[in-house]
Scaffold this motif. Sequence first.
Motif, mmCIF file in Angstrom:
data_model
loop_
_atom_site.group_PDB
_atom_site.id
_atom_site.type_symbol
_atom_site.label_atom_id
_atom_site.label_comp_id
_atom_site.label_asym_id
_atom_site.label_seq_id
_atom_site.Cartn_x
_atom_site.Cartn_y
_atom_site.Cartn_z
ATOM 1 N N VAL A 182 -1.683 14.723 -0.202
ATOM 2 C CA VAL A 182 -2.422 13.691 0.207
ATOM 3 C C VAL A 182 -2.118 13.681 1.693
ATOM 4 N N ASN A 183 -2.930 13.979 2.728
ATOM 5 C CA ASN A 183 -2.620 13.851 4.216
ATOM 6 C C ASN A 183 -2.828 12.353 4.639
ATOM 7 N N LEU A 184 -2.125 12.047 5.340
ATOM 8 C CA LEU A 184 -2.165 10.815 5.996
ATOM 9 C C LEU A 184 -2.740 10.594 7.097
ATOM 10 N N ASP A 185 -3.326 9.503 7.953
ATOM 11 C CA ASP A 185 -3.802 9.182 9.217
ATOM 12 C C ASP A 185 -2.834 9.533 10.165
ATOM 13 N N GLU A 186 -2.992 10.514 10.936
ATOM 14 C CA GLU A 186 -1.978 11.004 11.707
ATOM 15 C C GLU A 186 -1.997 9.778 12.943
ATOM 16 N N ASN A 187 -3.115 9.040 13.042
ATOM 17 C CA ASN A 187 -2.719 7.927 14.317
ATOM 18 C C ASN A 187 -2.757 6.601 13.437
ATOM 19 N N GLY A 188 -2.357 6.559 12.212
ATOM 20 C CA GLY A 188 -2.363 5.135 11.676
ATOM 21 C C GLY A 188 -1.156 4.482 11.609
ATOM 22 N N LEU A 189 -1.019 3.463 11.238
ATOM 23 C CA LEU A 189 0.175 2.880 11.221
ATOM 24 C C LEU A 189 1.690 3.520 10.693
ATOM 25 N N VAL A 190 1.453 3.998 9.575
ATOM 26 C CA VAL A 190 2.541 4.568 9.150
ATOM 27 C C VAL A 190 2.922 5.676 9.856
ATOM 28 N N ALA A 191 2.130 6.599 10.260
ATOM 29 C CA ALA A 191 2.418 7.689 11.150
ATOM 30 C C ALA A 191 3.246 7.119 12.474
ATOM 31 N N MET A 192 2.815 5.973 12.762
ATOM 32 C CA MET A 192 3.416 5.327 14.240
ATOM 33 C C MET A 192 4.887 5.199 13.870
ATOM 34 N N LEU A 193 5.472 4.983 12.650
ATOM 35 C CA LEU A 193 6.720 4.604 12.429
ATOM 36 C C LEU A 193 7.672 5.660 12.871
ATOM 37 N N ALA A 322 15.006 2.352 -1.178
ATOM 38 C CA ALA A 322 14.352 3.673 -1.481
ATOM 39 C C ALA A 322 12.941 3.831 -1.152
ATOM 40 N N ALA A 323 12.121 3.007 -1.469
ATOM 41 C CA ALA A 323 10.915 2.922 -1.316
ATOM 42 C C ALA A 323 10.634 2.950 0.300
ATOM 43 N N CYS A 324 11.426 2.000 1.219
ATOM 44 C CA CYS A 324 11.259 2.058 2.702
ATOM 45 C C CYS A 324 11.518 3.460 3.185
ATOM 46 N N GLY A 325 12.628 4.058 2.600
ATOM 47 C CA GLY A 325 12.994 5.510 3.010
ATOM 48 C C GLY A 325 11.843 6.584 2.919
ATOM 49 N N GLY A 326 11.256 6.235 1.535
ATOM 50 C CA GLY A 326 10.202 7.295 1.452
ATOM 51 C C GLY A 326 9.021 7.004 2.269
ATOM 52 N N MET A 327 8.693 5.835 2.694
ATOM 53 C CA MET A 327 7.562 5.769 3.765
ATOM 54 C C MET A 327 7.812 6.470 4.858
ATOM 55 N N PHE A 328 9.239 6.325 5.466
ATOM 56 C CA PHE A 328 9.571 6.887 6.695
ATOM 57 C C PHE A 328 9.456 8.421 6.529
ATOM 58 N N LEU A 329 9.914 9.075 5.441
ATOM 59 C CA LEU A 329 9.914 10.274 5.227
ATOM 60 C C LEU A 329 8.453 11.079 5.009
ATOM 61 N N ALA A 330 7.621 10.173 4.484
ATOM 62 C CA ALA A 330 6.126 10.391 4.661
ATOM 63 C C ALA A 330 5.532 10.337 5.970
ATOM 64 N N SER A 331 5.876 9.469 6.674
ATOM 65 C CA SER A 331 5.685 9.238 7.933
ATOM 66 C C SER A 331 5.947 10.450 8.860
ATOM 67 N N ARG A 332 7.155 10.872 8.553
ATOM 68 C CA ARG A 332 7.596 12.061 9.589
ATOM 69 C C ARG A 332 6.743 13.476 9.354
ATOM 70 N N ILE A 333 6.267 13.631 8.098
ATOM 71 C CA ILE A 333 5.241 14.851 7.979
ATOM 72 C C ILE A 333 3.909 14.463 7.823
ATOM 73 N N THR A 334 3.649 13.181 7.606
ATOM 74 C CA THR A 334 2.004 12.546 7.455
ATOM 75 C C THR A 334 1.559 13.194 6.360
ATOM 76 N N SER A 335 2.290 13.287 5.334
ATOM 77 C CA SER A 335 1.707 13.706 3.737
ATOM 78 C C SER A 335 2.435 13.269 2.760
ATOM 79 N N VAL A 336 1.796 13.529 1.755
ATOM 80 C CA VAL A 336 2.593 12.886 0.321
ATOM 81 C C VAL A 336 2.260 14.082 -0.565
ATOM 82 N N SER A 337 3.195 14.577 -1.357
ATOM 83 C CA SER A 337 2.728 15.721 -2.367
ATOM 84 C C SER A 337 3.565 15.432 -3.478
#
Length: 422
Positions: A182-193, A322-337
């Motif tokens: 699932v690709n995240l919005d590259e200009n969204g809030l999470v990507a900004m992290l 762990a959940a917070c860390g997971g969000m930063f890891l997803a933000s780094r690559i702007t995707s979840v798999s």
Amino acid sequence: MHDMADNTRAAPPAPPGPGRRLRAGAAGRAVAGWAASFRHRLRAGEAGSLPVLLVLALVWIVFQSLNQNFLSPRNLSNLGVDIVGTGLIAVGVVFVLLIGELDLSVGSVSGLAAAVFAVLNVYHGVPEWLALVVAVLAGTAAGTVQGFSFARTRVPAFVVTLAGLLTWNGVMLAVLGTSGTVNLDENGLVAMLTNYYFTDDAVAYAVAALATGAVFLSSYLERRRRLAVGMPHRSLHDIMVRTAGVAVLAFATAYVLDRFQGLPLALLIFLVLVAGLDVLLRRTHYGRQVYALGGSVEAARRASLSVARVQTAVLAASGTLAACGGMFLASRITSVSQSSGSGVLLLNAVAAAVIGGTSLFGGRGTTWSAVLGILVIQSIASGMALTDTPTAVQLVITGGVLFAAVVIDSLSRRSQEAHGRA
């Protein structure tokens, strides 16, 4: 002529005045006292962060000699962002290690949180901020369930969380379904992290100044509290030396970051969270209970501490981080798999906590241990990437550093037992 030569010869320098002698003597006594105290701590098995700092310095020197770009502002800035995701997970591991237990589910929980966010936001149109809150709460819930099970059944935490590793990974796969990535919005809030930087140079220097002031104020107030009740306390000289060291490190970091893109938002959030959690552990009643539990569960129970409640809260904190860390890891690559939270993530998180100085026996360590540990691990990874070294070598080196940290922890424990401090 001989007498005239003697009379015109320069007079010997005057001896130093009493003020200069007193100042030199006081400084000498302070240095000698600090050195004696340091040697005593080493013999008693209380080396603190010194071993990991020496390892970090060695890693940086070696990779800088192999590739001149290692200590460049660009690489150090990227390093500062790369440590955040796994570093937050490692901080949660520190909480669990402090009570003498181990959480093996943190990788799966981080992947579950990222999957919950991605599905809610991308597939169901839930606003990013709300999906982010729900994702973090999912991690908290997972940790709470494990903590309650551990506290009530008294099954070792590593067994409970091993079951959790499989369970939460299965739930993550169910949440993602057949979507795969699932690709995240590259200009969204999470990507900004992880993509946002404070480009104004003044911001980094202001943060450095605030950090320096906070360290001095915290140390000074702690000294006053200990002095008021007659407990051993730091001298003002020690506080000033410590503050000066933090100031040099903070302003040097600000200078380096400003040479690239400025202060990364991710790094700022990470350091603020680590500092806040450090205060929680070392300055609050809850933190004292955690350390007491790590010292001896039976002694804590006899002291009327709510052991089950503290154990549940510690596992809940681990799941949340762990959940917070997971969000930063997803933000780094702007995707979840479906591979999110897997691989060496768990091993790196646990290794970071232990390498940083958190004891496997419980009762010793701080949140800053995770920062130092993940900095060592990520520095090795960064240096390996710059020098095109195979991943296999990176794993071997990281494993060697971890083994050395465990040996040092064990020797430190024996030394403390010999001195009656364990």
